[in-house]
Design a protein around this motif. Sequence first.
Motif, mmCIF file in Angstrom:
data_model
loop_
_atom_site.group_PDB
_atom_site.id
_atom_site.type_symbol
_atom_site.label_atom_id
_atom_site.label_comp_id
_atom_site.label_asym_id
_atom_site.label_seq_id
_atom_site.Cartn_x
_atom_site.Cartn_y
_atom_site.Cartn_z
ATOM 1 N N LEU A 122 11.306 -0.537 -0.389
ATOM 2 C CA LEU A 122 10.322 0.526 -0.571
ATOM 3 C C LEU A 122 8.969 -0.054 -0.951
ATOM 4 O O LEU A 122 8.891 -0.998 -1.737
ATOM 5 N N GLU A 126 5.831 4.466 -1.847
ATOM 6 C CA GLU A 126 7.093 5.184 -1.661
ATOM 7 C C GLU A 126 7.870 5.272 -2.972
ATOM 8 O O GLU A 126 8.418 6.335 -3.311
ATOM 9 N N THR A 281 16.434 4.276 0.549
ATOM 10 C CA THR A 281 16.546 2.935 1.147
ATOM 11 C C THR A 281 17.629 2.899 2.230
ATOM 12 O O THR A 281 17.537 2.124 3.181
#
Length: 319
Positions: A122, A126, A281
């Motif tokens: 990430l 994010e 993820t």
Amino acid sequence: MSMRAVVYDRYGPPDVLRIENTPKPTPGTGQVLVKVAATSVNLSDWETLRGSPLYSRIGGLRVPARRILGSDIAGRVDAVGPNVTRFRPGDEVYGDNLMLKGGFAEYAIAPEAALAHKPSALSFAEASAIPQAGVIALQGTAGAVAGQRVLINGAGGGSGSFAIQLAKRLGAEVTGVDNADKLDFMRSVGADRVVDYRSEDFTRSGPYDLILDLVAHRSVFAYRRALAPGGRYRCVGGSVRALLRVLTVGAAIGRLTHRRLGVLAVKEGPTHFEPVAEFCTAGDLSIRIDRTFTLDEVPQALAWVGEGHALGKVIVSVN
């Protein structure tokens, strides 16, 4: 050493905010100094800027308790205070720093317990989008099962865009409610049905097995009307009057009619937001970032969220 920060000294509209050079903070016992890379904007920031609803003034009735807003932070550890064991300088971290805030600045102090290691998959932007909005969505949709009818009021924002996806993952049929400008966005996130609250009263549709209300302003009797027998209504934000009525009248009429109406007591911290990050993820959950603003543009970023324009999350890129 000084840092740039967006500060305010009185409650009000975004123009009470200003950029100021302030001393770079030093972490105390159990605290971490984070060099902020990104901070996401939450409705709680807008409320604490304006001092309304009244619960946003906890700790600072007349003047803000914290001069720097911004709780959902992501960045690199710059220094650690005594007794910090989980982090060292250079570590990439993220978390919801709701108690101390300070994210709209180049550096922020956070308790070690509020932070987690950022997943490498990430970006900082994010990661900053997840902690507060993701937890509200995860806990607000918990218990929904396949085939149930779920309605999310305020579904076009940060928490709402996560909540639509999480409810769909559980197999629910999801109705998203927000303003007309967000109908296509809610569909794109997965809503089966979308409602413009200005032209249609969602409490006269349904009935729904679960209502997650992110902007409670209606009568508890209207909410009860929209619930199926055995259904649950949970609110997270809204006016003090609406929340108090849910806690009192709502609880009573819920028991009498075999429905449950209550305020969602959001549990915070890494153990609650890391599962959401794992969904992200793994590709099971999409992080929808609407716009990214700079530190100098924090007033515009807050207004964009507070005035109901944001489609998903809004990010302030700091470094």
